[in-house]
Structures are given as structure tokens and as C-alpha cells.
Write an enzyme that holds these catalytic residues in place. Structure first.
Site, mmCIF file in Angstrom:
data_model
loop_
_atom_site.group_PDB
_atom_site.id
_atom_site.type_symbol
_atom_site.label_atom_id
_atom_site.label_comp_id
_atom_site.label_asym_id
_atom_site.label_seq_id
_atom_site.Cartn_x
_atom_site.Cartn_y
_atom_site.Cartn_z
ATOM 1 N N ASN A 32 0.828 -1.220 0.000
ATOM 2 C CA ASN A 32 0.000 0.000 0.000
ATOM 3 C C ASN A 32 0.858 1.264 0.000
ATOM 4 O OD1 ASN A 32 0.977 0.180 2.587
ATOM 5 N ND2 ASN A 32 -0.998 0.447 3.583
ATOM 6 N N PHE A 34 2.771 2.546 2.238
ATOM 7 C CA PHE A 34 2.837 3.364 3.458
ATOM 8 C C PHE A 34 4.299 3.726 3.736
ATOM 9 C CE2 PHE A 34 2.825 3.367 8.321
ATOM 10 C CZ PHE A 34 2.672 4.739 8.364
ATOM 11 N N VAL A 57 -3.223 -4.982 2.934
ATOM 12 C CA VAL A 57 -3.421 -6.369 3.403
ATOM 13 C C VAL A 57 -4.596 -6.519 4.359
ATOM 14 C CG1 VAL A 57 -1.148 -7.449 3.124
ATOM 15 C CG2 VAL A 57 -1.635 -6.089 5.183
ATOM 16 N N LEU A 71 5.274 -9.796 4.599
ATOM 17 C CA LEU A 71 6.172 -8.793 5.185
ATOM 18 C C LEU A 71 5.459 -7.474 5.446
ATOM 19 C CD1 LEU A 71 8.286 -10.865 4.114
ATOM 20 C CD2 LEU A 71 9.697 -8.940 3.415
ATOM 21 N N ASN A 97 -5.837 -12.592 6.398
ATOM 22 C CA ASN A 97 -6.076 -12.606 4.947
ATOM 23 C C ASN A 97 -5.038 -13.462 4.217
ATOM 24 O OD1 ASN A 97 -8.426 -11.071 4.910
ATOM 25 N ND2 ASN A 97 -7.275 -9.151 4.995
ATOM 26 N N TYR A 143 2.850 -2.895 17.820
ATOM 27 C CA TYR A 143 3.719 -3.695 16.946
ATOM 28 C C TYR A 143 3.988 -5.063 17.587
ATOM 29 C CZ TYR A 143 7.872 -4.744 14.061
ATOM 30 O OH TYR A 143 8.799 -5.327 13.221
ATOM 31 N N LYS A 147 2.394 -8.538 16.259
ATOM 32 C CA LYS A 147 3.247 -9.609 15.717
ATOM 33 C C LYS A 147 3.090 -10.893 16.513
ATOM 34 C CE LYS A 147 5.635 -7.612 12.322
ATOM 35 N NZ LYS A 147 5.762 -8.140 10.961
ATOM 36 N N ARG A 184 15.060 4.661 12.148
ATOM 37 C CA ARG A 184 15.813 3.526 12.697
ATOM 38 C C ARG A 184 17.262 3.933 12.894
ATOM 39 N NH1 ARG A 184 13.281 -1.688 9.593
ATOM 40 N NH2 ARG A 184 12.665 -0.219 7.976
HETATM 41 P P1 NAD Z 1 9.444 -1.403 5.637
HETATM 42 O O1 NAD Z 1 8.630 -0.426 6.408
HETATM 43 O O2 NAD Z 1 10.512 -0.913 4.744
HETATM 44 O O3 NAD Z 1 8.516 -2.367 4.768
HETATM 45 C C1 NAD Z 1 7.186 -2.666 5.093
HETATM 46 C C2 NAD Z 1 6.384 -2.671 3.796
HETATM 47 O O4 NAD Z 1 5.027 -3.033 4.106
HETATM 48 C C3 NAD Z 1 6.332 -1.285 3.133
HETATM 49 O O5 NAD Z 1 6.561 -1.432 1.757
HETATM 50 C C4 NAD Z 1 4.924 -0.798 3.435
HETATM 51 O O6 NAD Z 1 4.446 0.122 2.483
HETATM 52 C C5 NAD Z 1 4.160 -2.110 3.441
HETATM 53 N N1 NAD Z 1 2.917 -2.045 4.218
HETATM 54 C C6 NAD Z 1 2.739 -1.546 5.465
HETATM 55 N N2 NAD Z 1 1.465 -1.669 5.842
HETATM 56 C C7 NAD Z 1 0.818 -2.266 4.803
HETATM 57 C C8 NAD Z 1 -0.529 -2.648 4.577
HETATM 58 N N3 NAD Z 1 -1.482 -2.438 5.502
HETATM 59 N N4 NAD Z 1 -0.855 -3.232 3.394
HETATM 60 C C9 NAD Z 1 0.101 -3.442 2.438
HETATM 61 N N5 NAD Z 1 1.393 -3.088 2.590
HETATM 62 C C10 NAD Z 1 1.732 -2.509 3.770
HETATM 63 O O7 NAD Z 1 10.052 -2.403 6.737
HETATM 64 P P2 NAD Z 1 11.060 -3.622 6.571
HETATM 65 O O8 NAD Z 1 12.230 -3.337 7.423
HETATM 66 O O9 NAD Z 1 11.255 -3.954 5.141
HETATM 67 O O10 NAD Z 1 10.248 -4.784 7.287
HETATM 68 C C11 NAD Z 1 9.559 -5.780 6.552
HETATM 69 C C12 NAD Z 1 8.948 -6.789 7.524
HETATM 70 O O11 NAD Z 1 9.959 -7.378 8.326
HETATM 71 C C13 NAD Z 1 7.945 -6.162 8.481
HETATM 72 O O12 NAD Z 1 6.875 -7.048 8.671
HETATM 73 C C14 NAD Z 1 8.727 -6.023 9.762
HETATM 74 O O13 NAD Z 1 7.891 -6.083 10.901
HETATM 75 C C15 NAD Z 1 9.661 -7.220 9.695
HETATM 76 N N6 NAD Z 1 10.878 -6.990 10.494
HETATM 77 C C16 NAD Z 1 11.857 -6.153 10.041
HETATM 78 C C17 NAD Z 1 12.982 -5.938 10.826
HETATM 79 C C18 NAD Z 1 14.105 -5.043 10.369
HETATM 80 O O14 NAD Z 1 15.047 -4.825 11.144
HETATM 81 N N7 NAD Z 1 14.111 -4.524 9.173
HETATM 82 C C19 NAD Z 1 13.095 -6.556 12.076
HETATM 83 C C20 NAD Z 1 12.061 -7.373 12.507
HETATM 84 C C21 NAD Z 1 10.958 -7.607 11.696
HETATM 85 N N1 UDP Z 2 18.295 4.933 18.719
HETATM 86 C C1 UDP Z 2 19.142 5.986 19.026
HETATM 87 N N2 UDP Z 2 19.165 7.067 18.190
HETATM 88 C C2 UDP Z 2 18.408 7.140 17.066
HETATM 89 C C3 UDP Z 2 17.552 6.058 16.732
HETATM 90 C C4 UDP Z 2 17.514 4.963 17.598
HETATM 91 O O1 UDP Z 2 19.858 5.958 20.050
HETATM 92 O O2 UDP Z 2 18.509 8.143 16.347
HETATM 93 C C5 UDP Z 2 18.292 3.744 19.597
HETATM 94 C C6 UDP Z 2 16.907 3.319 20.079
HETATM 95 O O3 UDP Z 2 16.569 4.020 21.269
HETATM 96 C C7 UDP Z 2 17.124 1.841 20.327
HETATM 97 C C8 UDP Z 2 18.142 1.444 19.247
HETATM 98 O O4 UDP Z 2 18.781 2.655 18.850
HETATM 99 O O5 UDP Z 2 17.691 1.625 21.589
HETATM 100 C C9 UDP Z 2 17.536 0.767 18.033
HETATM 101 O O6 UDP Z 2 16.476 1.564 17.566
HETATM 102 P P1 UDP Z 2 15.640 1.202 16.257
HETATM 103 O O7 UDP Z 2 14.478 2.152 16.228
HETATM 104 O O8 UDP Z 2 16.527 1.147 15.082
HETATM 105 O O9 UDP Z 2 15.139 -0.301 16.498
HETATM 106 P P2 UDP Z 2 14.434 -1.065 17.717
HETATM 107 O O10 UDP Z 2 14.409 -0.175 18.929
HETATM 108 O O11 UDP Z 2 13.060 -1.370 17.223
HETATM 109 O O12 UDP Z 2 15.283 -2.238 17.923
#
Ligand code: NAD
Ligand code: UDP
Length: 309
Positions: A32, A34, A57, A71, A97, A143, A147, A184
Site C-alpha cells: 500500500n 505506506f 493487506v 512482510l 487474509n 507492533y 506480531k 531507525r
Molecule cells: P518497511 O517499512 O521498509 O517495509 C514494510 C512494507 O510493508 C512497506 O513497503 C509498506 O508500504 C508495506 N505495508 C505496510 N502496511 C501495509 C498494509 N497495511 N498493506 C500493504 N502493505 C503494507 O520495513 P522492513 O524493514 O522492510 O520490514 C519488513 C517486515 O519485516 C515487516 O513485517 C517487519 O515487521 C519485519 N521486520 C523487520 C525488521 C528489520 O530490522 N528490518 C526486524 C524485525 C521484523
Molecule cells: N536509537 C538511538 N538514536 C536514534 C535512533 C535509535 O539511540 O537516532 C536507539 C533506540 O533508542 C534503540 C536502538 O537505537 O535503543 C535501536 O532503535 P531502532 O528504532 O533502530 O530499532 P528497535 O528499537 O526497534 O530495535
């Protein structure tokens, strides 16, 4: 093989679509937009085995596929807290879904779960049988609990309807195509360093994370989907553990930036420590990450430098 990737225009999803195409799959990318971007998949649109569907989704959809990777869900705290109720809907209704579709078309289905199911863990490193320490009413709950509920649905569809599931619990992953403004830590620090701005370390920077490079992660996804010895949940991540302050110093060194560290308040419920126990991944997937943090950061810095040109 025809494969559906929900969230396919996002950071991880776009790398996965690329990998699937390289392995000969037809790929349907559902998103979508987002937090996903057309730029992430623009280079795939010329391939006639690649199809893009703009769809949410939380609304049902039908496609004939052999595999599904689910994802779709914003992953950065800023984005998933922007509309927390929508985040819960995306995780829960999105899972329902996708699972309903998998049941109908008999597809194998992967869930992108997360280390956040462990919350602020009291066990270290985290093994898959640790049940976690999540605050169910906190800012991260939309979140984390979304999950966790998605995992519940995956296992109930498996037990009740024999759906062929695979669940991967992803730890912090970084690499090219992270969004510049998604908050992030890796993208924030690199952008700040390249701009010569202060590096915003939250709290005292003593909290730890374990950072996995995206290519290693996608390899683990593929291995989890192509083996039959486990349905998961399996931790996927890099066991190298760093404090956030160490990460800040590393980014400053690798970018050669004159930026300095500036401390600001720690967000609520920020986990203190996180590191995957990879015993199950090694046993069932014969997988462990190969890209060192310096090497992966180097690739990511290069990506952000080119974006700024
Ligand atoms: P991202 O935000 O780049 O990607 C998420 C994608 O999902 C985006 O393209 C967004 O537009 C799409 N999306 C969001 N809501 C939607 C909806 N309602 N319908 C259709 N599409 C939708 O994040 P990412 O880092 O690529 O993460 C992908 C997946 O992996 C996520 O489910 C996330 O929870 C999981 N994950 C990622 C990490 C990480 O460190 N990157 C860690 C743990 C879990
Ligand atoms: N964090 C930080 N400065 C930033 C962004 C994140 O110190 O500009 C810290 C945040 O508080 C966390 C860690 O880095 O302790 C990882 O953050 P992120 O949002 O990447 O992932 P998550 O907390 O979901 O693991």
C-alpha cells in the site's frame, strides 16, 4: 513457482523480490506504499515476471500462488506508532487474509515476525522458547502484540487447517534502501554523519542491539522456505552485539565525519539488550550470517552517499 510478497516495495521486501526473480520465480508484489517506495522496485518493473499490486493487506485479496511471504507492516518505531490501531490491523487482519489465501490455494507461507516478540528480554541471548517480556499497553505494544498475535494465528491455521507455515523472528536488519527518514538507528546515524549533524544517541547509549546485513537475512528467508525440518519460529539475525554508543562511534569512523554524539531521552519501553541465539537456525537452515558490521555499514554508507549526489 509463483510467489506473493506482501510489503514487497519496502526495505526487506524489495531485496526479497529481487532474489526471487533471480531464482526464476514469478513475483507478485503487494503493497500500500505506506513505508514502501516505487523507487525500491522501479528496476524490477521491466521484468515481465514481476507484477505490482497496490493493495492494503487488511482487505481480502485473491491470487493463485505457490508461496507467500507476509512482510507487510511498518517496522520502524516512528512509523508503526504513527497510527497504532492501523498497525495492529495490518499485523492481525493481514495475517488472517494471507493465511486464508494460503489455505485456499495450498501455498507455503512465511511470516516476517520479529525479535520484538521478546519485548525487553530478561533472558540473554534470546532463544525461541523464551516467551518474552512485553508491556501490553505501552507505545510499542501495537507492533509487538500485533506480531505476537500474528504468530498465534499462523500456528492455529497450521494446527486447525494444516496450512504449511514458516515463521522467522527477525532481529534488527540494515542495508541499502532503508528509508532516510524512518528513524531507525542505522539510517539515522549514517544520515546524520553524512550531513555533519549531531549523532542522536538515546539514553546513555548503553542499550545493545545485534545488526544483521540484509543479504544475510534474505538468504535465511530462502533457506527457511526451502527446508522441511522446521516450521519455526526460528531466530534470524547477527549474533554480534553492540551498544548504541559503539554503533555511533563506528559510523563516525567509517564515514570520516566531524559529527559528535549528542544524548537525548530514551523512548519508553526501549529494550535494554537484544541478541539472537542462532542454535536453531544453524541446525535447521545450516545458516549463519557472513557479513561483518563494518562491511555492511560500508555498503549502506555508500548507498546513502549516492542518494545524496
Ligand atoms: P518497511 O517499512 O521498509 O517495509 C514494510 C512494507 O510493508 C512497506 O513497503 C509498506 O508500504 C508495506 N505495508 C505496510 N502496511 C501495509 C498494509 N497495511 N498493506 C500493504 N502493505 C503494507 O520495513 P522492513 O524493514 O522492510 O520490514 C519488513 C517486515 O519485516 C515487516 O513485517 C517487519 O515487521 C519485519 N521486520 C523487520 C525488521 C528489520 O530490522 N528490518 C526486524 C524485525 C521484523
Ligand atoms: N536509537 C538511538 N538514536 C536514534 C535512533 C535509535 O539511540 O537516532 C536507539 C533506540 O533508542 C534503540 C536502538 O537505537 O535503543 C535501536 O532503535 P531502532 O528504532 O533502530 O530499532 P528497535 O528499537 O526497534 O530495535
Amino acid at each position: 513457482m509463483r510467489t506473493l510478497v506482501t510489503g514487497g516495495a519496502g526495505f526487506l521486501g524489495s531485496h526479497l523480490c529481487e532474489r526471487l526473480l533471480a531464482e526464476g520465480h514469478e513475483v507478485i508484489c503487494l503493497d500500500n506504499f505506506f513505508t514502501g517506495r516505487k523507487n525500491n522496485i522501479r528496476h524490477l518493473l521491466d521484468d515481465n515476471r514481476f507484477e505490482m499490486m497496490r493493495h492494503d493487506v487488511i482487505d481480502p485479496f485473491k491470487v493463485e500462488v505457490d508461496w507467500i511471504f507476509n512482510l507487510a507492516c511498518p517496522a520502524s518505531p516512528i512509523h508503526y506508532q504513527y497510527n497504532p490501531i492501523k498497525t495492529v490491523k495490518t499485523s492481525v487482519m493481514g495475517a488472517i487474509n494471507c493465511l486464508g489465501l494460503a489455505k485456499r490455494v495450498k501455498a507455503r507461507i512465511f511470516q516476517a515476525s520479529t525479535s520484538e516478540v521478546y519485548g525487553d528480554p530478561t533472558q540473554h541471548p534470546q532463544t525461541e522458547d523464551y516467551r518474552g517480556n512485553v508491556n501490553p499497553i505501552g507505545l510499542r505494544a501495537c507492533y509487538d502484540e500485533g506480531k505476537r498475535c500474528a504468530e498465534t494465528l499462523f500456528f492455529d491455521y497450521h494446527r486447525e487447517n494444516n496450512v504449511d507455515i514458516r515463521v522467522g523472528r527477525i532481529f534488527n536488519t540494515y542495508g541499502p534502501r532503508m528509508l532516510e527518514d524512518d528513524g531507525r538507528v542505522v539510517s539515522n546515524f549514517i544520515i546524520q554523519a553524512l550531513r555533519g549533524e549531531d549523532i542522536t544517541v538515546y539514553g546513555e547509549g548503553k542499550q545493545t542491539r545485534s545488526f544483521c546485513y540484509v543479504d544475510d537475512l534474505i538468504e535465511a528467508f530462502m533457506r527457511l522456505m526451502t527446508q522441511d525440518s522446521t516450521i519455526g519460529p526460528v531466530n534470524i539475525g547477527n549474533p554480534g552485539e553492540f551498544t548504541i554508543l559503539e554503533l555511533a562511534e563506528k559510523v563516525i569512523e567509517l564515514t570520516g565525519s566531524a559529527s559528535r554524539v549528542a544524548f537525548s531521552p530514551l523512548p519508553a519501553d526501549d529494550p535494554v539488550q537484544r541478541r539472537p541465539d542462532l542454535t536453531l537456525a544453524k541446525k535447521h537452515l545450516d545458516w549463519e550470517p557472513t557479513v561483518r558490521l563494518d562491511e555492511g555499514l560500508g555498503q549502506t554508507i555508500e548507498f546513502f552517499r549516492n542518494l545524496r549526489k
